[in-house]
Design a protein around this motif. Structure first.
Motif, PDB file in Angstrom:
ATOM      1  N   ARG A   6       3.136  -1.258  -6.409  1.00  0.00           N
ATOM      2  CA  ARG A   6       1.883  -2.014  -6.281  1.00  0.00           C
ATOM      3  C   ARG A   6       1.227  -2.238  -7.636  1.00  0.00           C
ATOM      4  O   ARG A   6       0.950  -3.379  -8.027  1.00  0.00           O
ATOM      5  CB  ARG A   6       0.944  -1.240  -5.343  1.00  0.00           C
ATOM      6  N   TRP A   7       1.006  -1.170  -8.371  1.00  0.00           N
ATOM      7  CA  TRP A   7       0.317  -1.287  -9.656  1.00  0.00           C
ATOM      8  C   TRP A   7       1.216  -1.871 -10.740  1.00  0.00           C
ATOM      9  O   TRP A   7       0.725  -2.512 -11.684  1.00  0.00           O
ATOM     10  CB  TRP A   7      -0.234   0.064 -10.074  1.00  0.00           C
ATOM     11  N   LYS A  64       2.812   2.891  -4.281  1.00  0.00           N
ATOM     12  CA  LYS A  64       1.762   2.734  -5.284  1.00  0.00           C
ATOM     13  C   LYS A  64       2.318   2.329  -6.650  1.00  0.00           C
ATOM     14  O   LYS A  64       1.697   1.537  -7.366  1.00  0.00           O
ATOM     15  CB  LYS A  64       0.953   4.027  -5.400  1.00  0.00           C
ATOM     16  N   ARG A 104       0.813  -1.219   0.000  1.00  0.00           N
ATOM     17  CA  ARG A 104       0.000   0.000   0.000  1.00  0.00           C
ATOM     18  C   ARG A 104       0.843   1.264   0.000  1.00  0.00           C
ATOM     19  O   ARG A 104       0.415   2.294  -0.502  1.00  0.00           O
ATOM     20  CB  ARG A 104      -0.938   0.009   1.220  1.00  0.00           C
TER      21      ARG A 104
END
Length: 239
Positions: free
Chosen positions: A169-170, A166, A163
């Motif tokens: 994460r993506w 980002k 989290r």
């Protein structure tokens, strides 16, 4: 309205939104699988499958067989077993999250079991003239379904835990989605599955994932609540 009530309202709205999205995706997945299976039974998908064979040949070319087989290996049972054990050890030893060590085998083994059952139900033979060896029945694709289950679970874990970063994460989520897509395309290119097998396998895998994860999370909540209400059980668990 107090801050406490605002927070409760925001959490409730978020829960309802997530539940509605998951339910919609699950319903669409099941409906899509049933629609494809009907086309297969009625033999109305022959043109689509033939076009998919030609399209993947143009996409990967005629000299890419070794590279393609390397991609499809990432959804083989041997690799998935090793990868699943690695994820289990990570959460068991490093993160000390015992429920995820249960979630991984339940999702993976459940997906494999469901795939075997569906293959036995539909009894569709594999395509003629495959470019590599393959055995068993064709519908739905086991590689596509297992990759959707296992790498879909990794997408869930990345979305849940990564989290703070980002971009990472993506980026990881995009790589996993691309891997699922490539595995499906390679099965068509190698002519060991029809395109309808692959699409049905991905939809079935996603549907199983959307059933298994909420059930396991619900079971986790019930058992944790029981431990909180029973100090003796919590003490035994700690030991």
């Amino acid at each position: 309205m107090t801050n406490h009530l605002r927070r409760l309202l925001a959490e409730f709205i978020l829960f309802i939104t997530e539940f509605a999205i998951v339910l919609a995706i699950g319903v669409l997945g099941v409906a899509g699988f049933l629609a494809i299976s009907r086309e297969v039974f009625d033999q109305d998908a022959a043109t689509f499958d033939a076009d998919a064979f030609r399209w993947t040949q143009r996409l990967f070319g005629s000299e890419q067989k070794q590279w393609v087989e390397a991609i499809t290996f990432f959804a083989s049972r041997n690799f998935i077993v090793v990868a699943a054990l690695a994820v289990i050890l990570y959460f068991l030893v490093l993160r000390r999250h015992r429920w995820y060590t249960l979630m991984v085998p339940v999702v993976a083994l459940g997906g494999i079991t469901l795939n075997i059952a569906l293959k036995g139900l539909y009894q569709r033979p594999r395509p003629l003239l495959p470019l590599t060896s393959a055995s068993g029945l064709s519908f739905p694709s086991g590689h596509a379904m297992i990759s959707a289950c296992f790498y879909g679970l990794l997408i869930y874990l990345v979305y849940t835990h990564v989290r703070q970063h980002k971009v990472l994460r993506w980026g990881l989520i995009a790589m996993l989605v691309l891997l699922i897509t490539l595995i499906g395309l390679t099965r068509i290119y190698l002519r060991v599955h029809y395109a309808t097998d692959v699409l049905a396998g991905i939809l079935a895998g996603i549907s199983w994932l959307l059933i298994a994860i909420p059930l396991l999370r619900r079971l986790e909540g019930v058992i944790k609540k029981r431990f909180r209400n029973d100090p003796q059980l919590a003490e035994k668990q700690a030991l």
